[in-house]
Design a protein around this motif. Structure first.
Motif, PDB file in Angstrom:
ATOM      1  N   LEU A 190       0.846  -1.197   0.000  1.00 54.02           N
ATOM      2  CA  LEU A 190       0.000   0.000   0.000  1.00 54.02           C
ATOM      3  C   LEU A 190       0.876   1.240   0.000  1.00 54.02           C
ATOM      4  O   LEU A 190       1.896   1.305   0.698  1.00 54.02           O
ATOM      5  N   THR A 191       0.483   2.229  -0.770  1.00 54.81           N
ATOM      6  CA  THR A 191       1.169   3.516  -0.784  1.00 54.81           C
ATOM      7  C   THR A 191       0.135   4.629  -0.893  1.00 54.81           C
ATOM      8  O   THR A 191      -1.038   4.373  -1.193  1.00 54.81           O
ATOM      9  N   LEU A 192       0.588   5.841  -0.663  1.00 50.33           N
ATOM     10  CA  LEU A 192      -0.314   6.997  -0.688  1.00 50.33           C
ATOM     11  C   LEU A 192       0.234   8.049  -1.624  1.00 50.33           C
ATOM     12  O   LEU A 192       1.426   8.410  -1.552  1.00 50.33           O
ATOM     13  N   GLY A 193      -0.639   8.577  -2.497  1.00 50.74           N
ATOM     14  CA  GLY A 193      -0.225   9.666  -3.372  1.00 50.74           C
ATOM     15  C   GLY A 193       0.777   9.217  -4.413  1.00 50.74           C
ATOM     16  O   GLY A 193       0.811   8.060  -4.836  1.00 50.74           O
ATOM     17  N   HIS A 194       1.643  10.149  -4.809  1.00 49.11           N
ATOM     18  CA  HIS A 194       2.636   9.889  -5.860  1.00 49.11           C
ATOM     19  C   HIS A 194       4.018  10.232  -5.343  1.00 49.11           C
ATOM     20  O   HIS A 194       4.283  11.368  -4.918  1.00 49.11           O
ATOM     21  N   SER A 195       4.907   9.250  -5.366  1.00 50.09           N
ATOM     22  CA  SER A 195       6.312   9.444  -5.001  1.00 50.09           C
ATOM     23  C   SER A 195       7.175   8.820  -6.077  1.00 50.09           C
ATOM     24  O   SER A 195       6.999   7.637  -6.424  1.00 50.09           O
ATOM     25  N   ARG A 196       8.092   9.598  -6.611  1.00 44.31           N
ATOM     26  CA  ARG A 196       8.975   9.081  -7.652  1.00 44.31           C
ATOM     27  C   ARG A 196       9.872   7.968  -7.109  1.00 44.31           C
ATOM     28  O   ARG A 196      10.182   6.996  -7.800  1.00 44.31           O
ATOM     29  N   THR A 197      10.293   8.109  -5.865  1.00 39.92           N
ATOM     30  CA  THR A 197      11.143   7.083  -5.259  1.00 39.92           C
ATOM     31  C   THR A 197      10.386   5.776  -5.092  1.00 39.92           C
ATOM     32  O   THR A 197      10.909   4.685  -5.378  1.00 39.92           O
ATOM     33  N   VAL A 198       9.146   5.854  -4.630  1.00 39.52           N
ATOM     34  CA  VAL A 198       8.326   4.647  -4.476  1.00 39.52           C
ATOM     35  C   VAL A 198       8.069   4.011  -5.839  1.00 39.52           C
ATOM     36  O   VAL A 198       8.118   2.775  -5.981  1.00 39.52           O
ATOM     37  N   LYS A 199       7.809   4.830  -6.833  1.00 40.24           N
ATOM     38  CA  LYS A 199       7.538   4.300  -8.169  1.00 40.24           C
ATOM     39  C   LYS A 199       8.722   3.500  -8.692  1.00 40.24           C
ATOM     40  O   LYS A 199       8.563   2.366  -9.177  1.00 40.24           O
ATOM     41  N   LYS A 200       9.920   4.027  -8.594  1.00 35.40           N
ATOM     42  CA  LYS A 200      11.105   3.321  -9.065  1.00 35.40           C
ATOM     43  C   LYS A 200      11.376   2.084  -8.205  1.00 35.40           C
ATOM     44  O   LYS A 200      11.887   1.061  -8.716  1.00 35.40           O
ATOM     45  N   PHE A 201      11.064   2.174  -6.926  1.00 33.59           N
ATOM     46  CA  PHE A 201      11.235   1.032  -6.040  1.00 33.59           C
ATOM     47  C   PHE A 201      10.349  -0.129  -6.478  1.00 33.59           C
ATOM     48  O   PHE A 201      10.792  -1.290  -6.532  1.00 33.59           O
TER      49      PHE A 201
END
Length: 392
Positions: A190-201
């Protein structure tokens, strides 16, 4: 210098007008500007510290919410201080230099210049002695310039700033390389919103043949979670969008929460997009790991109660309601003259350290209780608080 000040004013204007947003981009531009400033200044450490502090105060004042600016200024100040390793008192020092050019320190016994001269006169070196690999005596005069060489000192500082810029540019990739250690087969993230770091992860885990699902809370009011969901589906990741109000209802199905943040504070707490504290509380209630991913440029050596820290930034009310929807409620002529409707749109939440399970940075994973150690490695105690210059 006029040219350097123009560059400082240009970046300060962009920060003030919010044309530069995001910790990574802000950190990169700040480091590149400080590199330019250092290359145009005198090379004494005291002068560089003063100039960097002055530039940092101007940039921080332009947008105090972007804590990455102060972080980079303090990192550069630490680089300057680490490059200044020579003693305070000037004088004459006699050291020995080998044939390979390396400086070899003599023992603690004092060696006078007169002794060196007398030895050279009374015992001139023979041809055999010159051919042997014996150290040659070299005199170094240490004055107030605390560096063996001015250009070497400046080169060392600039190289340190270049390494810092490289770390900022590559932090996403280095963090993503650790995805297999956290994301396992058939898990639900689960994640919240938009994070470039999370996306690449998440991309990295998918590319390494991990099969998992992602729940994306939409991140109202800007609904950046919709953007992330579209980007994940383009990479053929199984994605489910949920409203923010459904996080607690869905958290029991989740194996791990992975989020990006705005800043990591000195006590291990984080400043994150609004709604993150609700997610962290739900994860704590259901014993779900709450993992924060972010580069070390987000590590702030200040505590949340520090006056320099603005815990929140009020965004434009139009993100919640269009002006046409509530213009009738803004009639100041009614009653005491106060508006009947107020729209409050905070940008950030504060998540205390007891709700965070793990920090994943480009140099590894750390528990919130270890943040103090990272601060001592990256920042000097003299630069934790960037004092404002007294008014003239």
């Amino acid at each position: 210098m006029a040219e350097v000040q123009a560059l400082v004013n240009e970046l300060a204007t962009k920060l003030r007008k919010r044309k530069v947003e995001g910790s990574r981009e802000t950190a990169r531009l700040t480091a590149e500007l400080l590199r330019t400033v250092i290359s145009q200044q005198r090379v004494t450490s005291a002068a560089l510290v003063e100039v960097v502090r002055d530039v940092g105060q101007q940039l921080i004042a332009a947008n105090p919410v972007e804590l990455a600016v102060g972080n980079i200024v303090r990192r550069v100040l630490r680089i300057i201080r680490d490059g200044d390793l020579s003693p305070e008192v000037g004088g004459l020092t006699l050291v020995s230099q080998g044939d390979d050019g390396d400086i070899v320190e003599e023992d603690d016994k004092p060696f006078l210049l007169s002794d060196a001269i007398s030895q050279t006169i009374l015992h001139p070196p023979s041809l055999v002695a010159q051919l042997e690999s014996k150290p040659n005596l070299v005199c170094h005069f240490e004055g107030k310039d605390k560096t063996p060489s001015s250009w070497q000192f400046k080169h060392q500082i600039i190289e340190g700033v270049n390494d810092l810029i490289e770390d900022i540019n590559t932090c996403h990739e280095l963090i993503a390389d650790q995805s297999l250690e956290l994301i396992h087969q058939n898990e639900v993230i689960l994640t919240l919103g938009h994070s470039r770091t999370v996306k690449k992860f998440l991309y990295a885990a998918k590319e390494k043949k991990r099969s998992f699902q992602v729940y994306v809370a939409e991140g109202a009011p800007k609904h950046l979670g919709h953007v992330l969901a579209n980007e994940l589906t383009e990479k053929h990741l199984q994605t489910t969008v949920i409203p923010d109000s459904s996080v607690f209802a869905m958290i029991s199905r989740v194996n791990m929460v992975i989020v990006g943040v705005h800043a990591v504070m000195a006590n291990g707490g984080v400043i994150a997009p609004v709604g993150m504290n609700m997610v962290a509380l739900a994860a704590k209630r259901h014993a779900v790991p709450f993992v924060v991913v972010g580069g070390t440029h987000k590590l702030c050596p200040l505590f949340p109660n520090n006056p320099e820290v603005l815990l929140n930034d009020m965004r434009c009310p139009s993100e919640l309601l269009s002006f046409g929807d509530f213009s009738d409620c803004m009639d100041f002529s009614v009653g005491s003259g106060a508006a009947l409707l107020h729209v409050v749109n905070p940008a950030f939440d504060y998540v205390p350290p007891e709700l965070v399970s793990l920090f994943v940075t480009e140099i590894g994973g750390y528990h919130p209780s270890y943040i103090y150690r990272l601060i001592s490695d990256y920042y000097s105690a003299d630069d934790i608080v960037l004092q404002q210059k007294p008014a003239s």
